[in-house]
Design a protein around this motif. Structure first.
Motif, short mmCIF file in Angstrom:
data_model
loop_
_atom_site.label_atom_id
_atom_site.label_comp_id
_atom_site.label_asym_id
_atom_site.label_seq_id
_atom_site.Cartn_x
_atom_site.Cartn_y
_atom_site.Cartn_z
N ALA A 235 0.83 -1.21 0.00
CA ALA A 235 0.00 0.00 0.00
C ALA A 235 0.86 1.26 0.00
N ALA A 236 1.91 1.27 0.81
CA ALA A 236 2.80 2.43 0.87
C ALA A 236 3.51 2.63 -0.46
N TRP A 237 3.93 1.54 -1.08
CA TRP A 237 4.66 1.63 -2.35
C TRP A 237 3.75 2.12 -3.48
N ASP A 238 2.50 1.66 -3.48
CA ASP A 238 1.56 2.13 -4.48
C ASP A 238 1.33 3.64 -4.35
N ALA A 239 1.26 4.11 -3.10
CA ALA A 239 1.09 5.55 -2.88
C ALA A 239 2.30 6.33 -3.40
N LEU A 240 3.49 5.80 -3.17
CA LEU A 240 4.70 6.46 -3.67
C LEU A 240 4.75 6.44 -5.20
N ALA A 241 4.34 5.29 -5.79
CA ALA A 241 4.35 5.18 -7.24
C ALA A 241 3.40 6.19 -7.88
N ALA A 242 2.26 6.42 -7.23
CA ALA A 242 1.29 7.38 -7.75
C ALA A 242 1.84 8.79 -7.75
N GLU A 243 2.85 9.03 -6.91
CA GLU A 243 3.47 10.35 -6.83
C GLU A 243 4.78 10.42 -7.62
N GLY A 244 5.09 9.38 -8.38
CA GLY A 244 6.30 9.40 -9.20
C GLY A 244 7.41 8.51 -8.73
N GLY A 245 7.22 7.80 -7.60
CA GLY A 245 8.22 6.87 -7.11
C GLY A 245 9.33 7.54 -6.33
N VAL A 246 10.35 6.75 -5.97
CA VAL A 246 11.46 7.27 -5.17
C VAL A 246 12.79 7.15 -5.89
N GLY A 247 12.76 6.72 -7.15
CA GLY A 247 13.99 6.69 -7.93
C GLY A 247 14.72 5.37 -7.95
N VAL A 248 14.35 4.44 -7.08
CA VAL A 248 14.94 3.11 -7.07
C VAL A 248 13.81 2.09 -6.96
N PRO A 249 14.02 0.86 -7.46
CA PRO A 249 12.97 -0.15 -7.38
C PRO A 249 12.91 -0.81 -6.00
N LEU A 250 11.81 -1.48 -5.76
CA LEU A 250 11.64 -2.30 -4.56
C LEU A 250 11.83 -3.76 -4.95
N VAL A 251 12.71 -4.45 -4.24
CA VAL A 251 12.89 -5.88 -4.42
C VAL A 251 12.26 -6.59 -3.23
N VAL A 252 11.40 -7.56 -3.52
CA VAL A 252 10.75 -8.36 -2.49
C VAL A 252 11.27 -9.79 -2.62
N ALA A 253 11.87 -10.30 -1.55
CA ALA A 253 12.44 -11.65 -1.57
C ALA A 253 11.91 -12.44 -0.39
N GLY A 254 11.42 -13.64 -0.66
CA GLY A 254 10.90 -14.47 0.41
C GLY A 254 9.83 -15.40 -0.11
N ALA A 255 9.22 -16.13 0.81
CA ALA A 255 8.14 -17.05 0.47
C ALA A 255 7.14 -17.04 1.62
N GLY A 256 5.94 -17.52 1.34
CA GLY A 256 4.93 -17.55 2.38
C GLY A 256 3.54 -17.51 1.80
N PRO A 257 2.53 -17.44 2.65
CA PRO A 257 1.14 -17.53 2.19
C PRO A 257 0.71 -16.40 1.26
N LEU A 258 1.36 -15.25 1.32
CA LEU A 258 0.98 -14.13 0.45
C LEU A 258 1.76 -14.12 -0.86
N GLU A 259 2.49 -15.16 -1.16
CA GLU A 259 3.30 -15.19 -2.37
C GLU A 259 2.47 -14.99 -3.64
N PRO A 260 1.32 -15.66 -3.81
CA PRO A 260 0.53 -15.40 -5.03
C PRO A 260 0.10 -13.94 -5.15
N GLU A 261 -0.27 -13.33 -4.04
CA GLU A 261 -0.70 -11.94 -4.05
C GLU A 261 0.47 -11.02 -4.42
N VAL A 262 1.64 -11.28 -3.86
CA VAL A 262 2.82 -10.46 -4.16
C VAL A 262 3.24 -10.64 -5.61
#
Length: 429
Positions: A235-262
């Motif tokens: 949610a925080a990242w979507d808000a930042l993206a709507a404002e033009g982002g922060v200049g670097v990407p977000l990397v998400v690494a891991g596994a778990g029950p929310l993996e399909p959603e991520v």
């Protein structure tokens, strides 16, 4: 010293910080010349059991008599100077304490979570902090809510084990290691004997690689589950993206029950990359290439290994300002703390940490200094040896460190018909 480490290893299907802590402590002690042996069970072995064997597992969670017999024989064959207990769920059980009491061996236990006061050990339910079971002799709210794996039947063995073994833990362990002062404060307020609880932070091995330059990405590294703040971060990242982002990407690494959603959320985006489950070397490299590591947990973490690992690599962290994170991260000095559960606050911190290279570099340098002084291997080894020697001396009459004035050690009879010498409950059932 001769040390016997008792640990039920978590499933290999999910990364376990607790398994890593145990392995790293064992390696640290052995490298220092101590003789360390293991008494283990592995949760992976449950899948290979027969159907009756699988059905029996929940019945053994509160008490496993076969484990008591096996460990007692092990202790008779070669008595260690101290037994160090980590996790006993689900295949070991608190019966290990009875075996140690029978042998008269000093016991220390690391509390990696809040299972002494909360059946699932998280103090978290339905996306928010929960303390309904804290202070209760019988933790019925956990059963009512199905707090473990969203299942009432799965929660029952944990609740029963907590209810019937609480005093056994308090009389059967010479010293509990809390991995943060924040965790100790919660447990003391919850009724655990303050004189048994000391703070011994986890240590983190030097990664052998540090950040060079300003970093390439922001990094979330951990279990993809609601308590870890994954949805909050999205949610925080979507808000930042709507404002033009922060200049670097977000990397998400891991596994778990929310993996399909991520995976679905990251698909087709240039500002997000889902990397899957990293191996140890990949984790170290990803951390060292980070602008910052992001730890937005909704649950009150007892420590925060990923934050300490970032500090070791000279990388600041953006973390939720509660639990162990508030102890690890000095806001504005070694990283930034956001208001727990607040996507706006998290977004503001992410923008700030990525938007000021000079300040970020200074935070990274301060984070590395903090690591060296508080969480490096030399500090971890010295603390372990100090506590081991203290409990051994206390048992041998050498006068281990006394509890603070006015604090009960909790060593009193639990009402069992078989109370062992020195006030230790023999654990007969």
């Amino acid at each position: 010293m001769r040390v016997l480490v008792v640990h039920n290893r978590y499933s290999s299907a999910q990364p376990s910080g607790e398994n890593r802590v145990v392995d790293e402590e064992v390696g640290l002690l052995r490298a220092a010349g101590h003789r360390v042996e293991l008494f283990e069970r592995r949760s992976d072995d449950i899948a290979r059991r027969s159907l009756p064997g699988k059905v029996a597992v929940p019945l053994l969670v509160p008490w496993n008599p076969a484990v008591r017999t096996e460990l007692a024989a092990r202790l008779r064959a070669g008595r260690p100077d101290v037994v160090h207990v980590h996790n006993v769920f689900p295949l070991l059980s608190p019966s290990v304490l009875a075996a140690c009491a029978d042998a008269g061996v000093p016991v220390v236990a690391t509390l990696h979570n809040y299972t002494q006061v909360c059946p699932p050990g998280t103090l978290h339910r339905d996306g928010r902090p929960c303390s309904e079971c804290v202070g209760r002799t019988v933790p019925l709210p956990a059963v009512r809510h199905g707090c473990y794996r969203d299942s009432r039947p799965a929660t029952v063995p944990l609740a029963v084990g907590l209810a019937v073994n609480r005093r056994r833990w308090w009389s059967g362990v010479d010293r509990f290691f809390c991995i943060s002062a924040a965790q100790r404060d919660v447990l003391v307020r919850s009724g655990m004997p303050a004189g048994l609880l000391v703070v011994k932070h986890n240590f983190v091995p030097d990664p052998g690689v540090r950040r060079e330059g300003d970093g390439e990405h922001l990094l979330f590294l951990g279990r993809l589950a609601e308590p870890k703040g994954v949805r909050l971060l999205m949610a925080a990242w979507d808000a930042l993206a709507a404002e033009g982002g922060v200049g670097v990407p977000l990397v998400v690494a891991g596994a778990g029950p929310l993996e399909p959603e991520v995976t679905a959320w990251a698909a087709g985006r240039d500002d997000v990359r889902y990397a899957g489950l990293y191996g140890p070397d990949e984790c170290r490299e990803a951390v060292a290439r980070s602008v910052a590591v992001v730890a937005p947990s909704l649950a009150r973490e007892t420590f925060g290994l990923v934050v300490a690992e970032a500090m070791a690599a000279g990388v600041p962290a953006v973390a939720a300002g509660h639990g162990g994170f508030a102890e690890l991260v000095e806001d504005g000095v070694t990283g930034l703390l956001h208001r727990p559960g607040d996507a706006v606050s998290l977004a503001q911190c992410l923008r700030r940490i990525a938007g000021g290279p000079e300040g970020n570099r200074e935070m990274g340098r301060a984070a590395r200094i903090r690591y060296e002084r508080g969480f490096g291997p030399a500090v971890g080894l010295a603390r372990l040896e100090e506590e081991y020697r203290s409990v051994i001396a206390g048992r041998s009459g050498g006068g281990g460190a006394p509890p603070p004035a006015g604090e009960s050690t909790g060593r009193k009879s639990t009402g069992s018909p078989r109370v062992r010498p020195r006030g230790r409950d023999g654990g007969s059932r």
